[in-house]
Scaffold this active site. Structure first.
Site, mmCIF file in Angstrom:
data_model
loop_
_atom_site.group_PDB
_atom_site.id
_atom_site.type_symbol
_atom_site.label_atom_id
_atom_site.label_comp_id
_atom_site.label_asym_id
_atom_site.label_seq_id
_atom_site.Cartn_x
_atom_site.Cartn_y
_atom_site.Cartn_z
ATOM 1 N N ASP A 161 0.834 -1.203 0.000
ATOM 2 C CA ASP A 161 0.000 0.000 0.000
ATOM 3 C C ASP A 161 0.875 1.261 0.000
ATOM 4 O OD1 ASP A 161 -2.369 1.445 0.078
ATOM 5 O OD2 ASP A 161 -3.206 0.317 1.756
ATOM 6 N N GLU A 200 -1.099 1.878 -5.190
ATOM 7 C CA GLU A 200 -0.707 3.280 -5.115
ATOM 8 C C GLU A 200 -1.864 4.190 -5.530
ATOM 9 O OE1 GLU A 200 1.114 6.742 -7.365
ATOM 10 O OE2 GLU A 200 -0.233 5.130 -7.937
ATOM 11 N N TRP A 201 -3.026 3.598 -5.790
ATOM 12 C CA TRP A 201 -4.307 4.274 -6.070
ATOM 13 C C TRP A 201 -4.306 5.156 -7.323
ATOM 14 C CZ3 TRP A 201 -2.573 6.833 -1.136
ATOM 15 C CH2 TRP A 201 -2.531 5.920 -0.083
ATOM 16 N N GLY A 202 -3.328 4.991 -8.186
ATOM 17 C CA GLY A 202 -3.333 5.799 -9.413
ATOM 18 C C GLY A 202 -2.838 7.213 -9.217
ATOM 19 N N ASP A 226 -10.371 3.549 -2.926
ATOM 20 C CA ASP A 226 -11.102 2.341 -2.551
ATOM 21 C C ASP A 226 -12.511 2.345 -3.143
ATOM 22 O OD1 ASP A 226 -8.792 2.061 -1.203
ATOM 23 O OD2 ASP A 226 -9.670 1.970 0.797
HETATM 24 C C1 GLA Z 1 -5.990 1.552 1.549
HETATM 25 C C2 GLA Z 1 -6.144 0.549 0.407
HETATM 26 C C3 GLA Z 1 -7.228 -0.463 0.748
HETATM 27 C C4 GLA Z 1 -6.925 -1.150 2.067
HETATM 28 C C5 GLA Z 1 -6.745 -0.102 3.150
HETATM 29 C C6 GLA Z 1 -6.256 -0.683 4.450
HETATM 30 O O1 GLA Z 1 -7.115 2.356 1.672
HETATM 31 O O2 GLA Z 1 -6.437 1.215 -0.780
HETATM 32 O O3 GLA Z 1 -7.365 -1.402 -0.294
HETATM 33 O O4 GLA Z 1 -5.765 -1.926 1.916
HETATM 34 O O5 GLA Z 1 -5.785 0.858 2.756
HETATM 35 O O6 GLA Z 1 -6.187 0.344 5.399
#
Ligand code: GLA
Length: 511
Positions: A161, A200-202, A226
């Site tokens: 993450d 890394e969420w983009g 998320d």
């Molecule tokens: C981030 C990630 C999620 C999850 C949470 C855990 O938000 O994007 O997929 O792993 O952390 O806290």
């Protein structure tokens, strides 16, 4: 390296003598339904369900423990210490507080085990899911030590993450290259494959740098935030009690995840863990979700409580023909080929079987609508030979059918016809310049040899301004590697880094 796909595609590999590739991973992840309450008992129950409900046979193989398994404690030598009550011995002879216990349990069911860390110093959040940061629950400063430890415990998969990394304003491409190298070091140390899932969420456009980062063979990278905040049904927490999932959550994740020019065999955009069957999801929403994730060949990590899936959700998750679209060796994302009225969308992608297309007709509108497909837009000559409704496993016969799609639903089709003749480019060059994709994206099939023993990253530059990277794992002996990829519109050049790749065949198909 051969792993996931060898079993699933043994017949294809035998037929074409193509080197091994990895389809996007499939399995279960603890976060969406259990957040930080995750523990050994929960993971055992979920693994048992996966092994017993037919999902394992359908190809769901990873059981991934997300955040909450560790509270950031290390011993004097920097080794991770976990709570012995959260991770007790499972079998006689085991010690409490040893993560090898749960990895071993997961393996005993014929499944693979996954774990989680952060690329930075700190992790994301405290109990239950949105409290302050977990201090020191990241692996920064301990990459080699932690990944060797995960591998020694027996883990096969690690999600890394970015909460700490973002907080410290790190550069994703740099940090994940170090992570990837530490993973390779761990693999060498234990001889166990450790799959890297980049989360890394983009935020720093990972689709441009994640393929082949740090020399890694096959990976996935998250493309957005998320899909939902977790819904832990057992929690007496007013915040969780009011959470439920909407179609918008699913559609937004799909849209954020569309980077088709970056995705190719073995390297996948990750649209996030799935929410099928969770609170708020209807059967039609499940169909939309399943249809979009298989069309995108996205990782299929189911985040639901597997002990509570309805028969309808379970049967969708196990739909073999849908999963064959997901596991197609090209592993491409779809292109939106038509939107005859706003919200009524036709998505299509080429499959590795000649002349085959997967087609999803998505009706985002509030009323049922007929759709007429222009087969020419799918790069086919004339009308298709056969059309198959994937959900119901039946063939259509109409030569030019008009489908009617209910509101907020998705029809998934497998279409067989004849490909338009591809343009073929001469083999054995170090650069191939001037590939014409003037009428928008084109798809290409590359057969290559890479005897360097390393992943080669080939730059694809296009006059459209997009510059992407193709990661080509090494091939062995006389094996031919294969990659399916989409060229952005414009004129594209491929430049084969340091000439370590020999092109055996490049065919570019017009759409
Ligand atoms: C981030 C990630 C999620 C999850 C949470 C855990 O938000 O994007 O997929 O792993 O952390 O806290």
């Amino acid at each position: 390296m051969c792993y996931v796909a060898l079993v699933r595609f043994a017949f294809l590999l035998a037929a074409s003598a193509t080197a091994c590739f990895g389809a996007a991973p499939m399995g279960w992840n603890s976060w969406n339904s259990f957040a930080n309450i995750v523990n050994s008992q929960i993971v055992q129950q979920q693994a048992q369900a996966l092994a017993a409900n037919g999902m394992k046979e359908a190809g769901y193989e990873y059981v991934v423990i997300d955040e909450g398994w560790w509270l950031g404690e290390r011993d004097g030598a920097g080794n991770i210490i976990v709570n012995p009550r959260q991770w007790p011995a499972i079998r006689p002879g085991q010690k409490d507080g040893d993560m090898a216990n749960i990895a071993d349990y997961i393996h005993s069911l014929g499944l693979k085990a996954g774990i989680y860390t952060d690329a930075g110093r700190d992790g994301c959040s405290m109990y239950p899911d949105s409290g302050p940061k977990y201090l020191n629950t990241g692996s920064e400063g301990h990459y080699e030590q932690d990944f060797v430890q995960f591998s020694k415990w027996g883990f096969d998969y690690v999600k890394v993450d970015w909460c700490g990394g973002a907080e410290e304003k790190r550069e994703g491409a740099v940090q994940y290259a170090q992570v990837a190298r530490a993973i390779q070091h761990a693999e060498k140390t234990t001889g166990r494959r450790l799959f890297l899932s980049i989360c890394e969420w983009g935020s720093q456009n990972p689709w441009f740098w994640a393929p082949g980062v740090g020399g890694i063979e096959s990976t996935v990278w998250r493309t957005g935030g998320d899909i939902i905040p977790p819904v832990v049904e057992s929690l007496e927490d007013p915040e969780h009690a009011k959470r439920f999932i909407t179609l918008k959550n699913v559609l937004d994740s799909f849209e954020a995840g569309m980077h088709p020019e970056a995705q190719h065999t073995g390297y996948y955009n990750d649209l996030d863990m799935m929410v099928m069957g969770m609170r708020g999801m209807t059967d039609a929403m499940d169909r939309v979700h399943m249809g979009l994730w298989v069309m995108a060949s996205a990782p299929m990590m189911v985040g639901s409580d597997l002990t509570r899936l309805s028969p309808a959700t379970l049967s969708l998750l196990k739909n073999r023909e849908a999963l064959a679209i997901h596991n197609d060796p090209y592993g491409l994302q779809p292109i939106k080929v038509a939107e005859p009225t706003p919200g009524l969308q036709v998505w299509a992608k080429p499959m590795a079987v000649a002349g085959r297309r997967a087609v999803a007709i998505l009706n985002r509108t509030d009323s049922s609508a007929p759709v007429k497909i222009d087969w020419g837009k799918l790069g086919l000559v004339g009308t298709p030979r056969s059309l198959r409704d994937v959900w119901n496993g039946r063939n259509f016969t109409a030569a030019d059918p008009a489908f009617s799609i209910p509101a907020h639903d998705l029809l998934l089709l497998s279409v067989d016809g004849e490909d338009k003749k591809p343009a073929e480019y001469p083999a054995n060059q170090s650069d191939i310049a001037g590939i014409q994709a003037t009428h928008g994206p084109m798809f290409a099939r590359l057969e290559y040899a890479n005897a360097s023993g390393q992943v080669a990253v080939v730059r694809v530059k296009s006059t459209s301004g997009l510059s992407t990277a193709l990661a080509l794992p090494p091939t062995h002996g006389s094996d031919t590697g294969m990659a399916g990829f989409l060229l952005p519109g414009g004129t594209a050049d491929l430049s084969f880094e340091a000439q370590i790749v020999a092109v055996r065949k490049l065919a570019v198909y017009s759409w």
